[in-house]
Write a protein that holds these residues in place. Structure first.
Motif, mmCIF file in Angstrom:
data_model
loop_
_atom_site.group_PDB
_atom_site.id
_atom_site.type_symbol
_atom_site.label_atom_id
_atom_site.label_comp_id
_atom_site.label_asym_id
_atom_site.label_seq_id
_atom_site.Cartn_x
_atom_site.Cartn_y
_atom_site.Cartn_z
ATOM 1 N N SER A 142 42.218 22.167 -26.928
ATOM 2 C CA SER A 142 41.110 21.319 -27.385
ATOM 3 C C SER A 142 41.309 20.963 -28.847
ATOM 4 N N ALA A 143 40.710 19.806 -29.243
ATOM 5 C CA ALA A 143 40.753 19.370 -30.639
ATOM 6 C C ALA A 143 39.390 19.609 -31.287
ATOM 7 N N ILE A 144 39.388 19.753 -32.625
ATOM 8 C CA ILE A 144 38.158 20.012 -33.385
ATOM 9 C C ILE A 144 38.017 18.956 -34.473
ATOM 10 N N ASN A 145 36.758 18.447 -34.659
ATOM 11 C CA ASN A 145 36.439 17.630 -35.840
ATOM 12 C C ASN A 145 35.118 18.132 -36.420
ATOM 13 N N ASN A 146 34.496 17.349 -37.307
ATOM 14 C CA ASN A 146 33.262 17.795 -37.970
ATOM 15 C C ASN A 146 32.103 18.005 -37.007
ATOM 16 N N GLU A 147 32.156 17.341 -35.842
ATOM 17 C CA GLU A 147 31.079 17.455 -34.871
ATOM 18 C C GLU A 147 31.254 18.637 -33.919
ATOM 19 N N GLY A 148 32.480 19.249 -33.939
ATOM 20 C CA GLY A 148 32.678 20.410 -33.074
ATOM 21 C C GLY A 148 33.939 20.310 -32.241
ATOM 22 N N VAL A 149 34.003 21.136 -31.199
ATOM 23 C CA VAL A 149 35.173 21.206 -30.320
ATOM 24 C C VAL A 149 35.052 20.167 -29.221
ATOM 25 N N GLY A 150 36.096 19.368 -29.046
ATOM 26 C CA GLY A 150 36.074 18.319 -28.032
ATOM 27 C C GLY A 150 36.467 18.829 -26.666
ATOM 28 N N ASP A 151 36.610 17.879 -25.735
ATOM 29 C CA ASP A 151 37.006 18.229 -24.381
ATOM 30 C C ASP A 151 38.429 18.799 -24.383
ATOM 31 N N SER A 152 38.682 19.703 -23.446
ATOM 32 C CA SER A 152 40.003 20.336 -23.357
ATOM 33 C C SER A 152 40.869 19.632 -22.327
ATOM 34 N N ILE A 153 42.164 19.899 -22.404
ATOM 35 C CA ILE A 153 43.134 19.396 -21.428
ATOM 36 C C ILE A 153 44.019 20.566 -21.023
ATOM 37 N N SER A 154 44.396 20.607 -19.765
ATOM 38 C CA SER A 154 45.179 21.730 -19.247
ATOM 39 C C SER A 154 46.669 21.413 -19.277
ATOM 40 N N VAL A 155 47.463 22.438 -19.556
ATOM 41 C CA VAL A 155 48.918 22.312 -19.439
ATOM 42 C C VAL A 155 49.255 22.246 -17.956
ATOM 43 N N PRO A 156 50.041 21.256 -17.528
ATOM 44 C CA PRO A 156 50.327 21.111 -16.094
ATOM 45 C C PRO A 156 50.909 22.386 -15.489
ATOM 46 N N GLY A 157 50.484 22.687 -14.263
ATOM 47 C CA GLY A 157 50.970 23.858 -13.567
ATOM 48 C C GLY A 157 50.412 25.131 -14.181
ATOM 49 N N ASN A 158 50.898 26.218 -13.727
ATOM 50 C CA ASN A 158 50.542 27.517 -14.295
ATOM 51 C C ASN A 158 51.816 28.166 -14.826
ATOM 52 N N PRO A 159 52.141 27.932 -16.104
ATOM 53 C CA PRO A 159 53.390 28.468 -16.649
ATOM 54 C C PRO A 159 53.466 29.982 -16.487
ATOM 55 N N LYS A 160 54.675 30.459 -16.221
ATOM 56 C CA LYS A 160 54.900 31.886 -16.018
ATOM 57 C C LYS A 160 55.671 32.456 -17.215
ATOM 58 N N ALA A 161 55.267 33.666 -17.603
ATOM 59 C CA ALA A 161 55.963 34.353 -18.697
ATOM 60 C C ALA A 161 57.236 34.974 -18.143
ATOM 61 N N GLU A 162 58.333 34.244 -18.268
ATOM 62 C CA GLU A 162 59.617 34.713 -17.766
ATOM 63 C C GLU A 162 60.732 34.142 -18.626
ATOM 64 N N ASN A 163 61.856 34.844 -18.644
ATOM 65 C CA ASN A 163 63.007 34.366 -19.417
ATOM 66 C C ASN A 163 63.565 33.107 -18.780
ATOM 67 N N ARG A 164 63.607 32.050 -19.557
ATOM 68 C CA ARG A 164 64.135 30.785 -19.068
ATOM 69 C C ARG A 164 65.616 30.696 -19.417
ATOM 70 N N LEU A 165 66.457 30.369 -18.457
ATOM 71 C CA LEU A 165 67.884 30.232 -18.702
ATOM 72 C C LEU A 165 68.169 28.883 -19.349
ATOM 73 N N LEU A 166 68.899 28.911 -20.436
ATOM 74 C CA LEU A 166 69.265 27.692 -21.148
ATOM 75 C C LEU A 166 70.771 27.638 -21.297
ATOM 76 N N GLN A 167 71.351 26.508 -20.933
ATOM 77 C CA GLN A 167 72.793 26.348 -21.103
ATOM 78 C C GLN A 167 73.164 26.405 -22.582
ATOM 79 N N PRO A 168 74.333 26.932 -22.910
ATOM 80 C CA PRO A 168 74.749 27.003 -24.317
ATOM 81 C C PRO A 168 74.864 25.610 -24.928
ATOM 82 N N GLU A 169 74.467 25.500 -26.188
ATOM 83 C CA GLU A 169 74.575 24.251 -26.932
ATOM 84 C C GLU A 169 75.109 24.552 -28.327
ATOM 85 N N ILE A 170 75.945 23.642 -28.835
ATOM 86 C CA ILE A 170 76.524 23.751 -30.179
ATOM 87 C C ILE A 170 76.035 22.573 -30.993
#
Length: 443
Positions: free
Chosen positions: A139-167
């Protein structure tokens, strides 16, 4: 009273005043400005700035919520500013999480950012349970207060994500790295990957780099070689690898230094006032092209070397020498990084005209040939070549015929007009070359 050219007019008297209470400009009050019969006061303190806007509202929801990364104990999310700020500047953002439940009313939302909001547009949620799914609202905040919220798509899981090596090669490392000898070579390369990639440095065709100090972390790798020399030039190969794949890159390094000394020096020609020298190129140019050679001379009995000539080729003629004097010579190679150590000729050179008669190397072999067939025997010989000179005591004998002469006549061509020539003849058979004839008269 007033006056003109006819005299003074009738006087006009003022109202009675109190001598100890004259008119006084008042001090500035809280109002923007105050005035009285004496004038206008000084201005008050300026009020704060105010923005002329419509009625203020709470801000709209942030845009484009997304997951940047996950680990077994964290989730990193990011978002963009709301399309509508409610007529007031956005002062922060709030991120909330909860574990999914079958009934929404049973869900317990927890604010994971500071209560007054977060200024950034990304955030890493930590201390999560491994392999647990989470709902995430922003949610975002301004002088009038906290606005409407938006959800992150899906339900992210706390797990190690594999990433290919990059240089991540710096733009300078994509070019040839040029160094002077005795400097330090430092190659710093950011890397990425999960799990953290294994790092391997090699040189040229897979050679192990013994003199290098290599330091590697999950985010970078570095290679350092102190006091480099020309042998450190070449291609440095970087390979990183994890369970998701591998990546490789090549960095070219060029170490320049002064060249090695020239090779063997040969005395090509000597006259009564000049010496001609030739020499071989250095075994190594120091990593930079040799631009010229410096020839120095030292007369007998003199301790100091003097520069004689600078040439671009591997041959030089030193003129203006004194006949009968003895000289030493040395040659040094020069490139953009400096001048090499000099190479000195083996023995002193005495400046004088030399005439060396041709010497034939006899062949002590037996040749067999059938009667009626031709027999050709090539006899190697050597002599000191000299430039053609008009002096009769300095003659260069040149072999004219390229093949055997079967009769007793021979025609010479391509002669220089006005030049006097002398001739002599050899006879040849199966045994070898006979004695030379008498020299003909000059023509």
């Amino acid at each position: 009273m007033a006056t003109n050219k006819y005299g003074l007019g009738e006087p006009l008297e003022s109202e009675p005043t109190i001598a100890d209470n004259p008119y006084k400009i008042p001090d500035p009050p809280g109002n923007p400005e105050v005035t009285n019969a004496a004038g206008v006061s000084a201005p008050s303190v300026c009020s704060p700035f105010s923005k002329a806007t419509d009625t203020l509202y709470k801000p709209g929801p942030p845009c484009n919520p997304r997951v940047l990364d996950t680990t077994k104990s964290s989730i990193t999310v990011a978002w963009n500013k709301p399309l509508y700020d409610g007529g007031s500047d956005i002062s922060g953002y709030i991120v909330e999480t909860c574990m999914p439940r079958e009934k929404e009313e049973e869900e317990e939302w927890t604010i994971v950012t500071p209560k007054d909001g977060l200024l950034a547009t990304s955030f890493t949620i930590i201390d999560l349970k491994e392999n647990q799914e989470y709902k995430i609202n922003i949610s975002a905040i301004n002088n009038e207060g906290v606005g409407d919220s938006i959800s992150v798509p899906g339900n992210p899981k706390a797990e190690n994500r594999l990433l290919q090596p990059e240089i991540d090669l710096d733009i300078e490392l994509r070019k040839v790295v040029c160094l002077r000898a005795c400097c330090s070579l430092r190659l710093f390369v950011p890397i990425r990957g999960r799990p953290p990639p294994q790092v391997k440095w090699t040189k040229d065709d897979g050679e192990h780099i013994e003199r290098a100090t290599i330091d590697s972390t999950p985010s970078y790798t570095s290679l350092v070689i102190e006091n480099v020399n020309r042998f450190d030039s070449g291609k440095y190969n970087l390979t990183i690898e994890n369970s998701s794949g591998s990546k490789a890159s090549v960095e070219s390094v060029k170490v320049s230094e002064k060249p090695q000394p020239p090779g063997k020096i040969t005395l090509k020609d000597v006259t009564k006032n000049s010496v001609t020298l030739t020499w071989e190129r250095p075994e190594h140019d120091g990593g930079s092209r040799v631009g010229c050679y410096v020839v120095e001379i030292q007369p007998k009995g003199v301790d100091k070397w003097t520069q004689a000539v600078i040439v671009k080729e591997t041959e030089a003629t030193i003129n203006g020498l004194i006949a009968g004097e003895e000289y030493m010579f040395r040659v040094a190679a020069r490139n953009e990084k400096g001048t090499s150590d000099p190479r000195q000729i083996g023995v002193p050179v005495i400046v004088k005209d030399l005439v060396i008669a041709p010497v034939a190397k006899m062949l002590f072999n037996t040749f067999t040939v059938l009667a009626g067939e031709d027999l050709t025997v090539e006899i190697p010989y050597f002599a000191r070549p000299k430039a053609l000179r008009k002096e009769r005591n300095s003659i260069l004998w040149v072999k004219l015929n390229k093949s055997l002469i079967t009769d007793q006549t021979f025609k010479t061509t391509n002669l220089e007009p006005g030049m006097e020539y002398e001739y002599r003849v050899y006879a040849e058979n199966i045994v070898g070359i006979g004695k030379v004839s008498k020299v003909s008269e000059g023509h």
